[in-house]
Design an enzyme around this catalytic site. Structure first.
Site, short mmCIF file in Angstrom:
data_model
loop_
_atom_site.label_atom_id
_atom_site.label_comp_id
_atom_site.label_asym_id
_atom_site.label_seq_id
_atom_site.Cartn_x
_atom_site.Cartn_y
_atom_site.Cartn_z
N ASP A 33 1.07 -2.02 -0.12
CA ASP A 33 -0.08 -0.51 0.29
C ASP A 33 0.95 1.26 0.16
OD1 ASP A 33 -2.45 1.84 0.29
OD2 ASP A 33 -3.52 -0.29 1.51
N HIS A 50 2.06 2.39 -3.28
CA HIS A 50 1.36 3.32 -3.96
C HIS A 50 2.13 4.69 -3.52
CE1 HIS A 50 -2.57 0.22 -3.62
NE2 HIS A 50 -0.84 0.19 -4.09
#
Ligand SMILES: *[C@@H]1O[C@H](CO)[C@@H](O)[C@H](O)[C@H]1NC(C)=O
Ligand SMILES: *[C@@H]1O[C@H](CO)[C@@H](O)[C@H](O)[C@H]1NC(C)=O
Ligand SMILES: *[C@@H]1O[C@H](CO)[C@@H](O)[C@H](O)[C@H]1NC(C)=O
Ligand SMILES: *[C@@H]1O[C@H](CO)[C@@H](O)[C@H](O)[C@H]1NC(C)=O
Ligand SMILES: *[C@@H]1O[C@H](CO)[C@@H](O)[C@H](O)[C@H]1NC(C)=O
Length: 378
Positions: free
Chosen positions: A199, A222
């Site tokens: 993430d 991310h």
């Protein structure tokens, strides 16, 4: 049980270390300790305790050992001066929980693709691996934190945080495994770290100020994000964030305040502001967003795989003073279908010509003064 006696041993060592200023707790090399959730807690400890981690600490994988309603696995709370250092490893052994979150999270299209390997996966997926709460002068250096069930390293209500020369490591497809999560914390320095996770590499949440992030390798992951901007109509009050000299690999996005000297490589969306962000399959065209202003992107170079620029601001709170300087972004492969730069309700300036040309940015300010209202008083 072995786990509980180790926990008692850690607690006993902590109790004595707590009484002595600048004491050191040693986790020796070549040893592995299985430890359940544990809190190393002040507030009556002496300052500047050092936790020297040379061996490995591993988490239990049964939900019984985790219990329920916990906020973390390893917690340091209400301390003045706490350092975790050494060449050791904290291993959350999260893969069993990652499979389970595929069951629990039908709204996350990507994780639906992860097929659980058997039907006996545990319930109650647990929480961050290492969390610091309500502490001053926190340092984390040298160590590796890997395979956390969720976020790897979290700082909440801390003042004076220094994270350097350390690594986070978990697979790019592990769900919700943020690298570093900052919340209600100030005077934070993150530098010279390798963050690989599923993430956000760094997620800067509400209440953070004076955060400086540089020389970070982010990927897979991310990118570096600010806020759960407008998520559930919540406010993200964040100020004075600087992010520079970041290398990204794989898919990613960047959101923030000053992004400088960023090299991107095969990033989906190198420059993103998304007031419409949501992690559910159907997102409303949100109107209650966080006001964003004074966001500068400078020296952003490299390749993208979807769209060079995506600036989607809210209809009632446009983004203002968005400055783009020295942008040079090329499509990864010419034959892919690429999208053009997209801007919605985004105002500011281009101080240099950009590659590709970005003509969707509105030069200047929005006509009506919709920027300062009750949404952005922090
Ligand atoms: C934090 O560290 C600084 C610099 O070493 C020191 O001046 C300050 O007193 C420390 N804060 C606390 C609460 O111990
Ligand atoms: C299936 O679950 C059992 C019990 O939790 C576990 O011991 C085993 O490793 C799991 N098998 C796989 C393939 O994940
Ligand atoms: C970084 O940390 C490692 C331990 O993980 C240590 O061996 C090395 O000396 C450190 N490097 C610097 C520059 O501090
Ligand atoms: C902004 O943060 C930096 C550290 O990242 C700090 O040196 C500077 O003083 C801060 N500026 C303000 C106005 O607080
Ligand atoms: C939000 O809604 C407006 C009007 O319905 C629409 O034109 C706009 O494209 C939407 N914004 C986004 C980012 O989809």
């Amino acid at each position: 049980m072995w786990t509980s006696s180790i926990k008692l041993a850690f607690q006993a060592v902590w109790a004595s270390a707590c009484k002595v200023e600048a004491s050191t707790i040693m986790v020796p090399p070549e040893l592995t300790f299985l430890v359940g959730p544990i809190s190393f807690s002040g507030p009556y400890c002496q300052p500047n305790i050092v936790f020297q981690l040379e061996g490995t600490i591993i988490a239990p994988t049964s939900s019984k050992a985790w219990g329920s309603g916990l906020l973390q696995w390893l917690e340091f709370t209400k301390l003045r001066g706490i350092t975790i250092q050494g060449s050791g490893t904290i291993d959350g052994r999260g893969s069993v929980w990652w499979q389970q979150s595929a069951y629990d999270d039908p709204i996350d299209d990507e994780s639906k693709l992860i097929v659980p390997l058997n039907n006996t996966v545990e319930e109650n997926p647990p929480i961050p691996a290492l969390r610091f709460y309500g502490s001053f002068n926190v340092t984390v250096t040298g160590i590796t934190i890997q395979n956390s069930p969720q976020c790897h390293l979290k700082f909440d209500n801390c003042i004076g945080v220094s994270v350097y020369n350390m690594s986070v490591s978990s697979p790019g497809d592990s769900p919700n495994t943020d690298g570093i999560h900052l919340q209600n914390s100030r005077d934070v320095l993150i530098r010279s770290t390798n963050l690989a996770c599923g993430d956000d590499c760094v997620s800067i949440q509400t209440g953070c100020t004076n955060v400086y992030i540089h020389n970070v390798n982010c990927g897979p992951g991310h990118g570096i994000s600010i806020g759960s901007l407008g998520k559930d109509a919540s406010r993200a009050c964040v100020s004075n964030i600087t992010v520079r000299d970041i290398k990204y690999g794989g898919s990613g996005s960047v959101q923030g305040v000053l992004f400088s000297n960023i090299q991107v490589s095969e990033v989906e969306l190198p420059i993103v502001i998304d007031q419409y962000y949501c992690d559910k399959s159907e997102c409303k065209n949100q109107t209650s967003a966080v006001a964003l202003s004074g966001i500068t992107y400078e020296k952003i170079r490299g390749t993208y795989t979807v769209k060079p620029v995506h600036l989607a601001c809210s209809d009632n709170l446009p983004c203002v003073d968005v400055t783009l300087t020295d942008i040079e972004l090329k499509p990864q492969q010419e034959q892919y279908h690429m999208y053009d730069a997209f801007c919605w309700q985004t105002f500011g300036e281009l101080t240099t010509p950009t590659v590709p040309p970005i003509d969707c940015l509105h030069v200047g300010k929005p006509s009506s003064n919709r920027i300062q209202n009750d949404h952005d008083s922090c």
